[in-house]
Scaffold this active site. Structure first.
Site, mmCIF file in Angstrom:
data_model
loop_
_atom_site.group_PDB
_atom_site.id
_atom_site.type_symbol
_atom_site.label_atom_id
_atom_site.label_comp_id
_atom_site.label_asym_id
_atom_site.label_seq_id
_atom_site.Cartn_x
_atom_site.Cartn_y
_atom_site.Cartn_z
ATOM 1 N N ASP A 1 0.844 -1.191 0.000
ATOM 2 C CA ASP A 1 0.000 0.000 0.000
ATOM 3 C C ASP A 1 0.875 1.235 0.000
ATOM 4 O O ASP A 1 1.998 1.219 0.537
ATOM 5 C CB ASP A 1 -0.912 0.017 1.228
ATOM 6 C CG ASP A 1 -1.963 -1.072 1.197
ATOM 7 O OD1 ASP A 1 -2.436 -1.393 0.089
ATOM 8 O OD2 ASP A 1 -2.299 -1.607 2.261
ATOM 9 N N ASP B 1 -7.186 -1.376 -4.377
ATOM 10 C CA ASP B 1 -8.228 -1.044 -3.403
ATOM 11 C C ASP B 1 -9.187 -0.001 -3.965
ATOM 12 O O ASP B 1 -10.401 -0.089 -3.783
ATOM 13 C CB ASP B 1 -7.596 -0.496 -2.113
ATOM 14 C CG ASP B 1 -6.714 -1.511 -1.416
ATOM 15 O OD1 ASP B 1 -6.956 -2.720 -1.581
ATOM 16 O OD2 ASP B 1 -5.785 -1.103 -0.700
#
Length: 201
Positions: A132, A166
């Site tokens: 991420d 995401d």
């Protein structure tokens, strides 16, 4: 009919490719925990990795990690089958594209979970960590003391660190929820009624 499959699957492929390019760049150019500020303190690249689901949520332990990765693979197969079904039966184009986004996001994170541990030599197959990097703490402050439960605690919006995969999943799900009446609108089928005129003898 083949043309109907091209756009959604091409879109998914492009998102998967971009997601992986960004993740690989972050892994090879940044140290874990390093930040590159793009919008001052309100938007940055913040390199982190997680063992679990979207936005840093986790399912604990090695067994939980394995279960989650296998579940993702099964889910992707189901989403892919569903996308083919939607295209074959000519559902709303918007719905098809949103499902393509969800598929792309799911595949993007599965690649990390399934293969990054092997590729980067830190874990076994299916035990990799999801990369991420996008962090947008747009608002921060302290809740008023009179507020129940959270009174006096610090808040940050938006706290989770996420990736392009995401984002694709979130956009797809949100757009389907917002447009479900349009996406799932049933077309009225006009049935030809028999001639009501009676022939008099």
């Amino acid at each position: 009919m083949k043309a109907a499959y091209t756009k959604p699957f091409l879109t998914a492929a492009i998102i998967i490719l971009l997601d992986q390019v960004i993740k690989i760049w972050v892994k090879t150019h940044m140290q874990l925990g390093e930040e590159i500020h793009l919008l001052g303190n309100r938007g940055m690249l913040h390199y982190t990795e997680n063992n679990g689901m979207a936005f840093g949520m986790e399912l604990g332990g090695d067994f939980g990690k394995l279960v989650l990765t296998l579940f993702r693979i099964v889910a992707v197969c189901g989403i892919g089958y569903g996308l083919v079904h939607l295209i074959k039966h000519r559902y709303h184009r918007g719905l098809i594209m949103m499902v393509a986004l969800i598929l792309a996001g799911a595949v993007g994170n599965i690649i990390d979970s399934a293969f990054y541990g092997i590729i980067y030599h830190y874990a076994a197959l299916f035990h990799g960590r999801v990369v991420d990097m996008f962090y947008f703490p747009l608002l921060s402050g302290v809740f008023p003391k009179w507020l129940p439960v959270w009174g006096g605690e610090e808040y940050i919006f938006f706290r989770p660190v996420f990736n392009l995969a995401d984002s694709a999943i979130s956009v797809g799900v949100i757009m389907i929820l917002l447009n479900q009446k349009r996406y799932f609108k049933q077309e009225t089928i006009e049935e030809s009624s028999p001639n009501s005129e009676m022939v008099e003898e």
